[in-house]
Design a protein around this motif. Sequence first.
Motif: not given
Length: 537
Positions: A57-63, A65-75, A136-147
């Motif tokens: 749960f902690g990993l999902s929340v952290a990823v 919270g990290l990936a969504v702002p970055v992905g939206v900002a890039i878009a 957390t950082v690595i999973v988030a970096s892979q999640a950013v393209p999906l966001v």
Amino acid sequence: MRSGLARSAIALLLACITAVVVVPMLVLLRTSWVEGRGRLAEVITDPDFGSAVANSFGLSVAVTGLAVPVGVAIALALRDPRLPGRDFWRAAVLLPVLVPDFVLAYSWLRAYARAGLSSDAFGFAWPQVQGPVGVTVIVASQAVPLVYLVTVVGLSTRAEPATERAGRASGARPVTVLRTITLPLLGPAIATAAVLIFVLTLGTFAVPQVIGAPAGFSTITTRIYADLALGSDPQSFVDAITLAVLLMVITLIVVTPADRLLGGRLSLSRTSARDSDWGTASRRPRILVPIALALYLIFTCGLPLLALVSAAFTRAVGVAPTPGNWTLDNFLAVLTPRTGEALGRSLLLAVAAGSILLVLGGCTAALSRTRSGRAVSVLVALTLVLPGSVLAIGLLIGYGRWLADTVLIILLAYLGKLWALAHRPVAAAVDRLATAGLQAARASGANLPTALATVVLPLLRPALIAAWALCFLTALHEVTMSSLLYGPGTETLAVVVLNSADLGRIGVAAALSVLVTVVVVVPGGALWMLGRRSRHA
């Protein structure tokens, strides 16, 4: 006649999805109830169980919270049509999707851990990379393209450039326009991306296994893998089943209300807003955005992949990666008949999965305008968020007595898990397909197969290529289900890499990872070029 054909096709699709998803899930639930109910309280109160659930749960929340702002900002940043090198950046931000997750995890270790590339070159090491922070950082970096991709769809379907331009013309600052117009319109897309990333992170396996497990960081998926690895202990198998059911229940609890609330809010009900509608902006963002994107990509992909190549060519760990220490021994060590067979098996499975899923996804999309067809589409969409480890265990229990340790059970797992990847691109194209051309062809005397082949198929070609490529590439480097279902003589290339990393063979694992990356990226680039050429034809 035509309705009878549609009913037969829907019945066939239902039979397929029942065989690869519904039956394994029902068997899993039944086995969990029969075998595990007596130990349910003991399993739930186990401290390791609580730790794994809390970590997941902690990993999902952290990823999220990290990936969504970055992905939206890039878009939003790549929305400006006058951004220098915009097409390049649009393709570059998707690179992490092409790199297999276990390869990316391994490459981060080689880049930022002690005795890594950054330590050798700059005297900087990041010890926390091997632990929860690194995961957390690595999973988030892979999640950013999906966001990024979900946000781009949201911009196409919901953004209002004219309204934004009116806001600016009225004197509103860009930040005010973003806060009061753009982000509220993107709300459903951002919420959808957040739910998707949260659920996919719950089921992620490779990065926690490669980066987290050696540091004592366990999640539900790594616990399932560890329990199944103790094949001689029946109680561990029961514990794995209980964990799999728990993961499925959590996923359904999160996805079901989100799907009812957000489903359909991203449908492509109108054509995308033209880039030329985008309002004017100062030159400063066009200078800063490329710099920021370059630094981001260097940190998340460039240095890790460079470190991976360096480790593959260097004689030993701790030796400076200078030309005098370069060697091909690691590559020669991996060029064995076993690796060749694993590579051939992975390619065969990926081609078979992509081709079968293209037919299943196309039929599902074509029938989605009927009530029964829509029900099948919803069922298929849910398979995307079904954790791979859960599906693998269900298939193992349901069909293991006949198919255990065979390539066929791995193929069934790919079909069940990746069906939605084939369905969504084709469904989006079908939704936007004008029927006037088909009607004109039919009115001109063309029979249905001829009209479909000459009018509809050329219009759907880009979506069909994209759907096949998504399934092929995902199956090519899939490791979660493959690592649970393989047997003697049925390893895929991803499983060979994972086993080499577990054995601590750093140079060999690096060489295998480079080989896997080349095997995935080369056809991925070719398919991307083919799809791009098809869209502009």
